[in-house]
Motif scaffolding. Sequence first.
Motif, short mmCIF file in Angstrom:
data_model
loop_
_atom_site.label_atom_id
_atom_site.label_comp_id
_atom_site.label_asym_id
_atom_site.label_seq_id
_atom_site.Cartn_x
_atom_site.Cartn_y
_atom_site.Cartn_z
N PHE A 41 0.82 -1.21 0.00
CA PHE A 41 0.00 0.00 0.00
C PHE A 41 0.86 1.26 0.00
CE2 PHE A 41 0.60 -1.16 4.45
CZ PHE A 41 0.96 0.04 5.03
N LEU A 42 2.16 1.11 0.23
CA LEU A 42 3.08 2.26 0.16
C LEU A 42 3.59 2.51 -1.27
CD1 LEU A 42 5.21 1.57 3.37
CD2 LEU A 42 3.37 3.24 3.08
N GLN A 43 3.10 1.74 -2.21
CA GLN A 43 3.47 1.93 -3.62
C GLN A 43 2.90 3.25 -4.13
OE1 GLN A 43 5.49 1.75 -6.33
NE2 GLN A 43 5.53 -0.41 -5.68
N HIS A 44 3.47 3.77 -5.21
CA HIS A 44 2.92 4.97 -5.85
C HIS A 44 1.43 4.80 -6.07
CE1 HIS A 44 6.85 6.70 -6.54
NE2 HIS A 44 7.25 5.67 -7.27
N THR A 45 0.67 5.85 -5.78
CA THR A 45 -0.80 5.91 -5.88
C THR A 45 -1.49 4.99 -4.90
OG1 THR A 45 -1.19 4.26 -7.65
CG2 THR A 45 -0.62 6.51 -8.33
N GLY A 46 -0.77 4.40 -3.96
CA GLY A 46 -1.40 3.66 -2.88
C GLY A 46 -1.81 2.24 -3.18
N SER A 47 -1.32 1.65 -4.26
CA SER A 47 -1.63 0.24 -4.52
C SER A 47 -0.61 -0.37 -5.47
CB SER A 47 -3.04 0.06 -5.10
OG SER A 47 -3.03 0.17 -6.50
N PHE A 48 -0.65 -1.71 -5.54
CA PHE A 48 0.26 -2.46 -6.42
C PHE A 48 0.05 -2.17 -7.89
CE2 PHE A 48 -3.60 -4.90 -6.47
CZ PHE A 48 -3.66 -5.46 -7.74
N LYS A 49 -1.06 -1.54 -8.24
CA LYS A 49 -1.44 -1.37 -9.64
C LYS A 49 -0.42 -0.56 -10.45
CE LYS A 49 -5.69 -3.24 -9.62
NZ LYS A 49 -6.17 -4.27 -10.57
N ALA A 50 0.37 0.29 -9.78
CA ALA A 50 1.34 1.09 -10.51
C ALA A 50 2.34 0.21 -11.27
CB ALA A 50 2.09 2.02 -9.56
N ARG A 51 2.64 -0.96 -10.74
CA ARG A 51 3.61 -1.85 -11.37
C ARG A 51 3.11 -2.29 -12.75
NH1 ARG A 51 7.18 -4.27 -7.38
NH2 ARG A 51 6.65 -3.61 -5.26
N GLY A 52 1.88 -2.75 -12.81
CA GLY A 52 1.34 -3.19 -14.09
C GLY A 52 1.10 -2.04 -15.06
N ALA A 53 0.69 -0.89 -14.54
CA ALA A 53 0.43 0.26 -15.40
C ALA A 53 1.70 0.69 -16.13
CB ALA A 53 -0.13 1.41 -14.57
N GLY A 155 3.59 -7.23 -14.41
CA GLY A 155 4.06 -6.09 -13.63
C GLY A 155 3.71 -6.24 -12.16
N ALA A 156 2.47 -6.65 -11.88
CA ALA A 156 2.05 -6.85 -10.50
C ALA A 156 2.91 -7.92 -9.83
CB ALA A 156 0.58 -7.27 -10.46
N GLY A 157 3.30 -8.93 -10.59
CA GLY A 157 4.08 -10.02 -10.04
C GLY A 157 5.47 -9.63 -9.56
N THR A 158 5.94 -8.46 -9.95
CA THR A 158 7.29 -8.05 -9.52
C THR A 158 7.39 -7.92 -8.01
OG1 THR A 158 6.79 -5.69 -9.88
CG2 THR A 158 7.78 -6.91 -11.71
N LEU A 159 6.27 -7.70 -7.33
CA LEU A 159 6.37 -7.65 -5.86
C LEU A 159 6.67 -9.03 -5.29
CD1 LEU A 159 3.71 -8.74 -4.01
CD2 LEU A 159 2.64 -6.82 -5.15
N GLY A 160 6.29 -10.07 -6.03
CA GLY A 160 6.64 -11.42 -5.62
C GLY A 160 8.13 -11.67 -5.66
N LEU A 161 8.80 -11.09 -6.66
CA LEU A 161 10.26 -11.22 -6.74
C LEU A 161 10.92 -10.55 -5.54
CD1 LEU A 161 10.86 -10.46 -10.54
CD2 LEU A 161 10.49 -12.67 -9.42
#
Length: 313
Positions: A41-53, A155-161
Amino acid sequence: MITRADVDEARARIEGRVRRTPLIAVDPGAFGGQTWMKLEFLQHTGSFKARGAFNRILEAQANGDLDPAVGTVAASGGNAGLAHAYAGAQLGVPVTVFVPTITSPVKLAKLQALGANVIQAGHEYAGAYEAARIHAEGTGALFCHAYDQAPIAAGAGTLGLEILEDLDGQVDTVVIAVGGGGLLAGVAAAVEGTARVVGVEPTGAPTLAEALRVGSPVDVPVSGVAADSLGARRIGDIALDVALRTGARSLLVSDDDLIHARRLLWDHRRIAVEHGAAAALAALTSGGYVPEPGERVVVVLCGANTDPSDLVG
């Protein structure tokens, strides 16, 4: 279909564009195993979605699939739209976002502040989605799906790495909230062969549970306190494919479970998250998921775009 290789490529592409979010340990023995929380939730814009975008837009730019004068279009209950608006602003790409009428005022205000062209359409995500598809066909805008596109899920999966690296691969289970399933798909692909994934859904939107039951994505009715973020009517094809391939399972939690988990996060850690983001923790606090002794579990807290007024006071 997406694989670990797709997630690795996404990470290289979005490097420097997104935050590496913290992983913190929970008090030993709190849930019967060793537990960590991934503070996405500390990701840009407050969610994991920034990774995929970022991954979707950057890949399209590299492939010549994006008209910079027309830009992108997305349908979103809020978080995906915020992510695409932010990524577009950072990359100089115009963004149109269609949102359902149930979208929270907090998310609407943030979308407009990021410079997106915001259009409300439909009471639920499905109505906004159809309007966005029509817009893309009529204008040539790059359509950015909220969850069911390979670049979005990868993109979202990068948090898994990041989880694997922070724990030196010593993780058994990753617990993730599920709406349309993009986050589950990406993380399950990232940790495949190392850890299992448990998807947690509200009883009011059991998209993955129903798909696993019948063997294909099906529409489900949507209701409940988390409908603004976990309000997809059906699981994505990519998510179901990865879930079946990796053995990811679904666990259902009630609205009361979500409310309780969200309140615990605030009362004990002063963390304010969306009801949907509290779903992963609710699996443990409700007793729906009980780790084995010594099991190493990571709970992903994936979104913070909420009205905190009901937490304070």
